[in-house]
Design an enzyme around this catalytic site. Sequence first.
Site, PDB file in Angstrom:
ATOM      1  N   ASP A 151       0.998  -1.193  -0.064  1.00  0.00           N
ATOM      2  CA  ASP A 151       0.015   0.078   0.135  1.00  0.00           C
ATOM      3  C   ASP A 151       0.928   1.210   0.061  1.00  0.00           C
ATOM      4  OD1 ASP A 151      -2.324  -1.825   0.099  1.00  0.00           O
ATOM      5  OD2 ASP A 151      -2.399  -1.569   2.282  1.00  0.00           O
ATOM      6  N   LYS A 202       1.969   2.124  -4.974  1.00  0.00           N
ATOM      7  CA  LYS A 202       2.523   1.536  -6.445  1.00  0.00           C
ATOM      8  C   LYS A 202       1.841   1.880  -7.447  1.00  0.00           C
ATOM      9  CE  LYS A 202       2.437  -2.694  -4.264  1.00  0.00           C
ATOM     10  NZ  LYS A 202       2.015  -2.196  -2.757  1.00  0.00           N
ATOM     11  N   GLY A 217      -4.571  -4.281  -3.610  1.00  0.00           N
ATOM     12  CA  GLY A 217      -5.605  -3.411  -4.003  1.00  0.00           C
ATOM     13  C   GLY A 217      -4.690  -2.255  -4.180  1.00  0.00           C
ATOM     14  N   HIS A 218      -4.639  -1.969  -5.651  1.00  0.00           N
ATOM     15  CA  HIS A 218      -3.962  -0.809  -5.930  1.00  0.00           C
ATOM     16  C   HIS A 218      -4.777   0.275  -6.495  1.00  0.00           C
ATOM     17  CE1 HIS A 218      -0.636  -3.797  -6.923  1.00  0.00           C
ATOM     18  NE2 HIS A 218      -0.675  -3.716  -6.137  1.00  0.00           N
ATOM     19  N   ARG A 273       2.819 -29.204  -5.472  1.00  0.00           N
ATOM     20  CA  ARG A 273       2.707 -29.912  -6.946  1.00  0.00           C
ATOM     21  C   ARG A 273       1.431 -30.373  -7.059  1.00  0.00           C
ATOM     22  NH1 ARG A 273       8.777 -32.331  -6.584  1.00  0.00           N
ATOM     23  NH2 ARG A 273       7.626 -32.743  -4.419  1.00  0.00           N
ATOM     24  N   GLN A 303       1.867  -6.151  -3.087  1.00  0.00           N
ATOM     25  CA  GLN A 303       2.385  -6.252  -1.663  1.00  0.00           C
ATOM     26  C   GLN A 303       3.867  -5.376  -1.392  1.00  0.00           C
ATOM     27  OE1 GLN A 303       1.426  -9.532  -3.078  1.00  0.00           O
ATOM     28  NE2 GLN A 303      -0.527  -8.706  -2.582  1.00  0.00           N
ATOM     29  N   THR A 355      -9.382  -5.225   1.925  1.00  0.00           N
ATOM     30  CA  THR A 355     -10.482  -5.730   2.700  1.00  0.00           C
ATOM     31  C   THR A 355     -11.179  -4.531   3.619  1.00  0.00           C
ATOM     32  OG1 THR A 355      -8.574  -5.633   4.511  1.00  0.00           O
ATOM     33  CG2 THR A 355      -9.248  -7.844   3.120  1.00  0.00           C
ATOM     34  N   ARG A 400      -5.597   0.513   8.599  1.00  0.00           N
ATOM     35  CA  ARG A 400      -4.202  -0.069   8.675  1.00  0.00           C
ATOM     36  C   ARG A 400      -3.244   0.625   9.819  1.00  0.00           C
ATOM     37  NH1 ARG A 400      -3.839   2.503   2.572  1.00  0.00           N
ATOM     38  NH2 ARG A 400      -4.725   0.694   1.488  1.00  0.00           N
ATOM     39  N   ASP A 414       2.135  14.903   1.417  1.00  0.00           N
ATOM     40  CA  ASP A 414       1.096  15.941   2.077  1.00  0.00           C
ATOM     41  C   ASP A 414       0.508  15.302   3.326  1.00  0.00           C
ATOM     42  OD1 ASP A 414      -0.014  13.567   0.152  1.00  0.00           O
ATOM     43  OD2 ASP A 414      -1.942  14.341   0.806  1.00  0.00           O
TER      44      ASP A 414
HETATM   45  P1  GDP Z   1      -0.777   0.196  -3.461  1.00  0.00           P
HETATM   46  O1  GDP Z   1      -1.426  -1.007  -3.142  1.00  0.00           O
HETATM   47  O2  GDP Z   1       0.780   0.203  -3.337  1.00  0.00           O
HETATM   48  O3  GDP Z   1      -1.018   0.516  -4.949  1.00  0.00           O
HETATM   49  O4  GDP Z   1      -1.349   1.328  -2.590  1.00  0.00           O
HETATM   50  P2  GDP Z   1      -2.937   1.526  -2.284  1.00  0.00           P
HETATM   51  O5  GDP Z   1      -3.494   2.040  -3.489  1.00  0.00           O
HETATM   52  O6  GDP Z   1      -3.552   0.337  -1.709  1.00  0.00           O
HETATM   53  O7  GDP Z   1      -3.006   2.655  -1.251  1.00  0.00           O
HETATM   54  C1  GDP Z   1      -2.197   3.732  -1.402  1.00  0.00           C
HETATM   55  C2  GDP Z   1      -3.387   4.901  -0.961  1.00  0.00           C
HETATM   56  O8  GDP Z   1      -2.901   6.260  -1.019  1.00  0.00           O
HETATM   57  C3  GDP Z   1      -4.601   4.871  -2.285  1.00  0.00           C
HETATM   58  O9  GDP Z   1      -5.897   5.338  -1.556  1.00  0.00           O
HETATM   59  C4  GDP Z   1      -3.981   6.131  -3.113  1.00  0.00           C
HETATM   60  O10 GDP Z   1      -5.133   6.636  -3.884  1.00  0.00           O
HETATM   61  C5  GDP Z   1      -3.611   7.085  -2.096  1.00  0.00           C
HETATM   62  N1  GDP Z   1      -2.388   7.662  -2.260  1.00  0.00           N
HETATM   63  C6  GDP Z   1      -1.199   7.353  -3.216  1.00  0.00           C
HETATM   64  N2  GDP Z   1      -0.592   8.533  -3.195  1.00  0.00           N
HETATM   65  C7  GDP Z   1      -0.951   9.470  -2.317  1.00  0.00           C
HETATM   66  C8  GDP Z   1      -0.442  10.704  -1.926  1.00  0.00           C
HETATM   67  O11 GDP Z   1       0.672  11.401  -2.517  1.00  0.00           O
HETATM   68  N3  GDP Z   1      -1.164  11.416  -1.173  1.00  0.00           N
HETATM   69  C9  GDP Z   1      -2.304  11.130  -0.813  1.00  0.00           C
HETATM   70  N4  GDP Z   1      -3.167  11.901   0.129  1.00  0.00           N
HETATM   71  N5  GDP Z   1      -2.925   9.749  -0.867  1.00  0.00           N
HETATM   72  C10 GDP Z   1      -1.945   8.981  -1.798  1.00  0.00           C
HETATM   73  P1  IMO Z   2      -0.983  -4.608  -2.075  1.00  0.00           P
HETATM   74  O1  IMO Z   2      -0.511  -4.764  -3.319  1.00  0.00           O
HETATM   75  C1  IMO Z   2      -0.978  -4.589   2.190  1.00  0.00           C
HETATM   76  C2  IMO Z   2      -1.033  -8.650   3.804  1.00  0.00           C
HETATM   77  C3  IMO Z   2      -2.128  -9.016   4.661  1.00  0.00           C
HETATM   78  C4  IMO Z   2      -1.600 -10.106   5.633  1.00  0.00           C
HETATM   79  C5  IMO Z   2      -0.209 -10.774   4.726  1.00  0.00           C
HETATM   80  C6  IMO Z   2      -0.569 -12.215   4.257  1.00  0.00           C
HETATM   81  O2  IMO Z   2      -2.152  -3.575  -2.109  1.00  0.00           O
HETATM   82  O3  IMO Z   2       0.189  -3.603  -1.551  1.00  0.00           O
HETATM   83  P2  IMO Z   2      -2.322 -12.516   2.298  1.00  0.00           P
HETATM   84  O4  IMO Z   2      -3.662 -12.434   2.187  1.00  0.00           O
HETATM   85  O5  IMO Z   2      -1.325 -12.167   1.112  1.00  0.00           O
HETATM   86  O6  IMO Z   2      -1.973 -14.111   2.549  1.00  0.00           O
HETATM   87  O7  IMO Z   2      -2.221 -11.977   3.736  1.00  0.00           O
HETATM   88  O8  IMO Z   2      -0.166  -9.648   3.822  1.00  0.00           O
HETATM   89  N1  IMO Z   2      -1.135  -7.957   2.538  1.00  0.00           N
HETATM   90  C7  IMO Z   2      -1.054  -6.916   2.094  1.00  0.00           C
HETATM   91  N2  IMO Z   2      -0.895  -5.794   3.023  1.00  0.00           N
HETATM   92  N3  IMO Z   2      -0.990  -4.449   1.086  1.00  0.00           N
HETATM   93  C8  IMO Z   2      -1.186  -5.678   0.133  1.00  0.00           C
HETATM   94  O9  IMO Z   2      -1.096  -5.501  -1.228  1.00  0.00           O
HETATM   95  C9  IMO Z   2      -1.310  -7.033   0.765  1.00  0.00           C
HETATM   96  N4  IMO Z   2      -1.536  -8.068   0.406  1.00  0.00           N
HETATM   97  C10 IMO Z   2      -1.195  -9.054   1.523  1.00  0.00           C
HETATM   98  O10 IMO Z   2      -2.613  -8.094   5.290  1.00  0.00           O
HETATM   99  O11 IMO Z   2      -0.952  -9.296   6.776  1.00  0.00           O
HETATM  100 MG    MG Z   3      -2.642  -1.897  -1.799  1.00  0.00          MG
END
Ligand code: GDP
Ligand code: IMO
Ligand code: MG
Length: 407
Positions: A13, A16, A40-41, A139, A219, A295, A299, A327
């Site tokens: 999170d 990315k 979740g991106h 396997r 992740q 989910t 966090r 920010d």
């Molecule tokens: P990822 O899993 O690495 O792609 O990250 P996520 O999308 O799960 O979580 C990042 C969250 O922060 C998302 O809700 C983005 O929209 C938000 N986000 C990303 N960059 C910024 C930023 O520079 N500032 C703020 N306030 N939110 C951001």
């Molecule tokens: P993105 O790609 C943050 C965490 C889960 C748990 C551990 C194992 O959005 O960054 P799993 O379901 O993979 O077996 O869970 O990894 N986890 C993440 N935490 N961002 C994610 O993906 C995650 N994918 C799994 O919360 O601690």
């Molecule tokens: Mg994410």
Amino acid sequence: MPATMILGAQWGDEGKGKIVDLLAARMDAVARFQGGANAGHSVVVDGRTVVLHQLPSGVLHPHCRNLIGPGCVTDPAALLREIDDLRPVVGDLGPTRLLVSANVHLVTPLHRWFDVMQGEAIGTTGRGIGPCYTDKVARAGLRLGDLLGSDPGPRLQEHQERFEALARAFRLPPPPAPERWQPAFREAVAALRPVAGDVAGAIREVDQRGGHLLLEGAQGTMLDLDHGTYPYVTSSSTTVGGALSGIGCWVELDRRIGVAKAYATRVGNGPFPTELTDALGEEQRRRGREYGATTGRPRRCGWLDLPLLRQACLVNGFNRLVLTKLDVLTGLPTVRVATATDADGRPIYTDLPGWTDPLAGLTRRDQLPAACRAFLAFVEERLELPLAAVSVGPDRQETIVEETLWH
Ligand code: GDP
Ligand code: IMO
Ligand code: MG
């Protein structure tokens, strides 16, 4: 061929998806190489948020081919739902825009069921990831190409029996009966036939056209099965080794970009040395809207941890860093950064002055408040890594981009 890799440097999170989407404007293909629907991106364009789970974050660019590499695990019904849900925004994702490796392992409802039954100690996402990779390593997994190539009946029957035996061994209630999941599962697998194929072959084609590939991590480094905070990790290789293995061919990773938040978060259980368990942590969660994109779980929040980022640089050979969510720190009187670790493994902090001026709308680093620039310079100097971009808001536009992001 030259390729760019974007990986999370913390516990996921990091933002990315936003950075992959930004770079995908100049890419010919974006490939996911591990993980599945646990990711979740979020990508925000002109105020509209799109959350991607299994699809690569290049889907918002019609010219870009999106590849799901053999290192991924695919939940067929969930992937089809994601494609359907996104149709109004991105259009049709047919074979010219999407390719799923025939070698991906499939996540079944029984994997999800077992994950929910067993995953609480780790705090998994419940998407069946661990059980699916477990079957792969044993396997005993179900690969997309295998199910498309012959009658899936016998393999699904074996799979059913395997989980019935597991249920007995772990004294669990019986898993969902075959008639409750197999017809829909078989239908979803069949629906993926047009987009199933050879990802390494597709990468070779991109190379032959002189195109550029982007590898999108899911992740983060600290969730890597081998190099993360085991056993509180995910079940795949989220780091550079996993990137090459998970696409199935050699590429020159000339841009190796680590993405980190300007602070730190973690969702699920496990160690988090710089965690803030007090009101300040709550405040950071509120300001950063730190709730899981998959989910919805809150966090855990804390300070930026430089020893941890140094470890991520060592594992992945990052040559550029992107810092996001700068920010969110605006308005804090002091910004803390863990710079070292004491003999008991506790973080040692350096306090830097905070800033109050909002960062929204700024497009150049020299426009940032002086204290904010000093914070960035401190991170760069301590990590000996240049910042290729700084994110100051969720929208694609809200990014301060340096030339090194592109070259
Ligand atoms: P990822 O899993 O690495 O792609 O990250 P996520 O999308 O799960 O979580 C990042 C969250 O922060 C998302 O809700 C983005 O929209 C938000 N986000 C990303 N960059 C910024 C930023 O520079 N500032 C703020 N306030 N939110 C951001
Ligand atoms: P993105 O790609 C943050 C965490 C889960 C748990 C551990 C194992 O959005 O960054 P799993 O379901 O993979 O077996 O869970 O990894 N986890 C993440 N935490 N961002 C994610 O993906 C995650 N994918 C799994 O919360 O601690
Ligand atoms: Mg994410």
